[in-house]
Each structure stands twice: as structure tokens, then as C-alpha cells.
Enzyme design. Structure first.
Site, PDB file in Angstrom:
ATOM      1  N   GLU A  78       0.829  27.318  58.655  1.00 52.95           N
ATOM      2  CA  GLU A  78       1.623  28.370  58.719  1.00 52.95           C
ATOM      3  C   GLU A  78       1.782  28.428  60.361  1.00 52.95           C
ATOM      4  O   GLU A  78       2.992  29.106  60.678  1.00 52.95           O
ATOM      5  CB  GLU A  78       0.396  29.524  58.714  1.00 52.95           C
ATOM      6  N   HIS A 131      10.887  29.888  56.055  1.00 55.14           N
ATOM      7  CA  HIS A 131       9.408  29.723  56.096  1.00 55.14           C
ATOM      8  C   HIS A 131       8.799  28.662  55.337  1.00 55.14           C
ATOM      9  O   HIS A 131       8.169  27.753  55.714  1.00 55.14           O
ATOM     10  CB  HIS A 131       8.944  31.071  55.464  1.00 55.14           C
ATOM     11  N   GLU A 132       9.445  28.404  54.069  1.00 54.32           N
ATOM     12  CA  GLU A 132       8.860  27.340  53.110  1.00 54.32           C
ATOM     13  C   GLU A 132       9.630  26.165  53.616  1.00 54.32           C
ATOM     14  O   GLU A 132       8.826  25.048  53.459  1.00 54.32           O
ATOM     15  CB  GLU A 132       9.201  27.590  51.694  1.00 54.32           C
TER      16      GLU A 132
HETATM   17 ZN   LIG Z   1       3.394  30.167  54.012  1.00 51.45          ZN
END
Ligand SMILES: [Zn+2]
Length: 500
Positions: free
Chosen positions: A295, A265-266
Site C-alpha cells: 500500500e 493505485h493498482e
Molecule cells: Zn491497494
């Protein structure tokens, strides 16, 4: 002054500001990673001085007259230069409309709010936080009325974080989610649960770290420009420009997947940041344009690619190698299902792919009701708990696992939550575009992320903040954004997993 001279000054100004940001990010990261406990005051001292200098630099008379001059010569500027001037003037102009006493009270309130929120969360007692939260919401409404009196105050805040976003568009988006996902989650709950026991056990941090680096390499993160460290809550930050980006994760000793997917995710956030065009470095256009587009990238790598069948099959051998003996009997199918277990839970940041957006929807509905005066601050825990029951079928045991879990409201980030869910939904529509241009599964199968990352760079990353999120969306999705694409994707994927 000549326009060319003014442009030179503009570039020098941004370069100087990015140097301050660089120093401030290092100090911040130091504070949340390796700095000794008793050094907060020392760090605050330095950060206070740097912040003050940066504030003076961006709001000083010389800067304002330079920006106003350039704004008056817009037609002679390049698109990028005009956008820099617009972004730098925007916040100054807004700030000028808010009376100083309100602004200062708000800033003070946020510092107080954060401390009170920590305390209230620790004691799991919302009543300790309620008075300051009430005042934060009041001032938030007032500031909207000063800056944009013609607008609905909640619409103002939604638009501030995500240009073009309104209650009407959020209602449409969440309406689709509510109508289709709530019953789908209830159907999943009636099916036998998938077995995720392989993800539980003892996973030493050093072995998890080894896996984290393998995952970073696998998805094509350039570790020459991106480092990994550990913090309580994972995040991504850039140091002055897209040329130095840092991500963090958290290793849980008894569950292996949270860190794996937080790194991916990061990593998505980091690649978006690092993908800005070279000439955007040290300008305000460097780095991602908005939270929802950010996102859309992080959750794209984490879920749409990372939790796919082809990706998990490819990763399983790496997991076996990092935890010798532990995954020998786990088949790719078992691993895939375990990774995609759907289980309504209390905490948003731990939520699975299907229930995640409903956590966001609850926060959106509550904010909307507060702005409309339909709920008193003291009644928020009751409202929160009833929505959790309605959408996720859960009885919230206490405020810590309910209304007090997020820091956003204490930090004044009101109107910010919808972008998390929107990003997930955008990503689901982006993959369709990507698949039209390249065979995504085949690339993952071959362990070749270069083509996937190049597609994202070409269509999204390179622009940095040159376009507003709604402009970027219009370029990527000329047919328009449709939340049904996202819901279709979730229902198709999880119907197979849960045999529905
Ligand atoms: Zn995030």
C-alpha cells in the site's frame, strides 16, 4: 544429501509451486472477468484439484524433510536461500500447532461466512451474518492461542500480516491520526466546498479506457508485462512470477476520477510486483513483502504523486483529449481541487485521501474491542455507527453502508486493516527520502517517471520478499517511522486547498 543438491531441489520445488499459482491466478481472474455466469462449478472443480496438489506439495513429508535439512545447514546457504527456507517452513510449523478439527472448521466457516456475508449485505441485515462472524472471531482467538500462547491473540494476528506490528504500535499510530486529523476534518467541513462538477457527467467506458492506458504509459508501466481489464472491485494479481502482472479497474459511467485513480493505485501495486530482481522469479521471494509496503507503493502513486498539483496539471491535457469538449474550460487549478475534494463518506474504498485512514481506524478499534471482550458481536452495528459519527460526523443509514461493507472479516482477514493506513503513512515519509535524491516534481513535469521508478526499484521493489517489512523500513527510514510526517503532509496540502 549434499547441501548443493538440496538447494537444487528447493529451487525445483518453488518453480513447480509457482506453476500451480500461475494456473490458479489465471482461473481466478477468468472467473471475475470474462467467464460466463454458470461456469463456477466447473472452475471450482479444477481449482480444487490444483489447490490440493499444491497443498500436498508444500506440506508433504518429502518437502518438510528437505526444508528441515536445509534449515539445519543455514550457515551454508545464501541469504536468499535461507530466507526461502524460513518462509516455507514458517507456515508449515504454524499449521502443525493447530488441531486439525479446529483448522477444518475454520476453513468451512470461511466458505459459509463469505456466502452469508454476501446475503446479509444484499439485505442490509447484520443479524444474518452475526452468528458466523462471532464464531470466526472465536476461532481466530483460539488459533492464536495454539500457535503463540505467549502472545496477546490480537498482537499475534497483527504480527502475522505485518511482522513487528503490535497493538501498542497501532495505538501510537492511530492516536496521532485521531488527535490531529479528526479536528482538521471538522475544520474543512466548515469551509465552502470545492467545486468538483467537472468530474461528473457522462463518461463512456471506451473513452475512460483510452485514458487508463495513457495513465499507465505516463507513470511508466511496462504494458508488455502488465495488462488491464475490468472487474467490480479493482485488484492486482501476478501470474506465477513478476514477469506477468494484471490489473483491473471499474468504469463508472457518470464519474471520471474513480477509474483514473484506481488504475494509478493498482499500477503502483503492479510496478512493485514487477520490480522484483530477475533471480527471484519462480521463488517464494518474488513479489511484494507485505500489505503495508504494497500500500505504501500503490497509495504513493495514487495520492502523493497522482493527486499532486504537478501531476494533475500534466494529466489534464490527456483528459481533454479523451473527452473532447468536456474539459476545455476547466483550469489546472480547478481540476486539482476537484480531484482533491474532501468529503466524509460511508464507504472506505471511495474515501478521499484525508478521511481514508479514519475508516481504517474504526475497523482497528472494533477488532481490538472484540478481542478484549469489550463488545458483543450483536452490538457491532451500534458501535460502528457511533464511531462514524464521532470521527467523520456521519449518520450511517443502514448496515450495508456501515458494518457490512467490507468482505475482510468474512474471509478471516482479521488484523489486516491497519496495514492500509500504515502504507499511506510510510509513503509520505518515503517521498522525503526520494526528494533528497532527485527532483520529483521536475521529473513529473517532464513526464519522466524513469528516475522515480528506478528509485523505488533500487530501495524497495528489487528485494521482493527478501526482507520483512520492519527490516525494509529500518533500511529506508533509519530515523524511525513517524506518523506525524504523514499528518503534516495532509494538513499542509489540504490547508492550501481549503484556505485554512
Ligand atoms: Zn491497494
Amino acid at each position: 544429501m549434499e547441501v548443493s543438491q538440496a538447494v537444487e531441489k528447493l529451487m525445483a520445488l518453488q518453480s513447480k509451486m509457482s506453476a500451480y499459482r500461475h494456473a490458479l491466478s489465471i482461473l481466478y481472474t477468468d472467473g471475475v472477468t470474462v467467464a460466463p455466469k454458470e461456469t463456477t462449478a466447473n472452475r471450482s472443480h479444477t481449482m480444487g484439484i490444483l489447490n490440493e496438489e499444491m497443498y500436498k506439495l508444500s506440506t508433504g513429508e518429502e518437502t518438510i524433510s528437505l526444508l528441515e535439512f536445509l534449515d539445519g545447514h543455514k550457515e551454508e546457504l545464501t541469504k536468499k536461500q535461507a530466507r526461502m527456507v524460513y518462509l516455507m517452513l514458517k507456515s508449515n510449523r504454524e499449521l502443525q500447532k493447530i488441531p486439525m478439527d479446529i483448522y477444518l472448521e475454520y476453513q468451512k466457516l470461511l466458505v459459509e461466512g463469505d456466502a452469508l456475508w454476501h446475503d446479509a449485505k444484499e439485505k442490509s441485515d447484520f443479524s444474518l451474518f452475526a452468528p458466523v462472524l462471532g464464531r470466526i472471531f472465536e476461532l481466530t482467538k483460539q488459533m492464536a492461542a495454539f500457535v503463540a500462547p505467549e502472545k496477546d491473540p490480537y498482537d499475534y494476528w497483527l504480527d502475522k500480516y505485518e511482522r513487528g506490528l503490535t497493538k501498542a504500535s497501532c495505538d501510537r499510530f492511530f492516536g496521532v491520526l485521531k488527535e490531529r486529523l479528526v479536528p482538521f476534518i471538522a475544520k474543512i467541513a466548515e469551509k465552502p466546498q470545492v467545486d468538483d462538477s467537472c468530474l461528473h457527467g457522462d463518461f463512456p467506458a471506451w473513452q475512460q479506457e483510452k485514458l487508463a492506458y495513457k495513465l499507465m504509459d505516463f507513470i511508466g508501466i511496462d504494458r508488455g508485462h502488465c495488462a488491464l481489464s475490468t472487474t467490480e472491485h479493482p485488484f492486482t494479481t501476478s501470474y506465477g512470477s513478476h514477469l506477468d502482472v494484471r490489473i483491473t479497474t471499474n468504469y463508472r459511467p457518470h464519474k471520471v476520477d474513480p477509474s483514473m485513480f484506481s488504475v494509478i493505485h493498482e499500477g503502483g501495486h503492479a510496478m512493485y510486483e514487477m520490480g522484483s530482481a530477475e533471480d527471484l522469479a519462480y521463488t517464494v521471494l518474488d513479489g511484494g513483502t507485505s500489505m503495508s509496503i504494497h500500500e505504501s507503493q500503490s497509495r504513493f502513486y495514487e495520492n502523493i504523486l497522482g493527486r499532486s498539483e504537478v501531476f494533475t496539471a500534466k494529466v489534464l491535457p490527456m483528459v481533454r483529449e479523451c473527452f473532447p469538449g468536456k474539459f476545455d474550460d476547466v483550469t489546472p487549478e480547478q481540476f486539482y481541487k476537484a480531484i482533491n475534494k474532501v468529503e466524509p463518506s460511508f464507504i472506505r474504498i471511495d474515501a478521499d485521501e484525508v478521511t481514508y485512514s479514519l475508516h481504517v481506524m474504526i475497523r482497528y478499534e472494533i477488532e481490538k474491542k472484540i478481542f478484549a471482550g469489550e463488545v458483543a458481536i450483536d452490538d457491532l452495528p451500534a458501535l460502528w455507527n457511533s464511531l462514524m459519527k464521532e470521527y467523520l460526523g456521519l449518520e450511517v443509514p443502514d448496515d450495508k453502508h456501515g458494518v457490512l461493507q467490507d468482505s475482510h472479516w468474512a474471509n478471516g482477514n482479521i488484523g489486516y486493516f491497519p496495514s492500509y493506513a500504515l502504507g499511506s503513512a510510510y509513503g509520505a515519509q518515503f517521498i522525503g527520502k526520494m526528494r533528497a535524491d532527485l527532483d520529483v516534481d521536475k521529473a513529473i513535469e517532464a513526464g519522466d517517471f524513469a528516475a522515480i521508478n528506478a528509485w523505488n526499484r533500487e530501495h524497495i521493489w528489487q528485494y521482493g520478499s527478501l526482507y520483512e517489512p520492519d527490516e525494509l523500513l529500518a533500511m529506508l527510514l533509519p530515523e524511525g517511522f513517524d506518523p506525524n510526517v504523514y499528518v503534516d503532509y495532509l494538513i499542509e496540502k489540504y490547508s492550501k486547498i481549503y484556505d485554512l
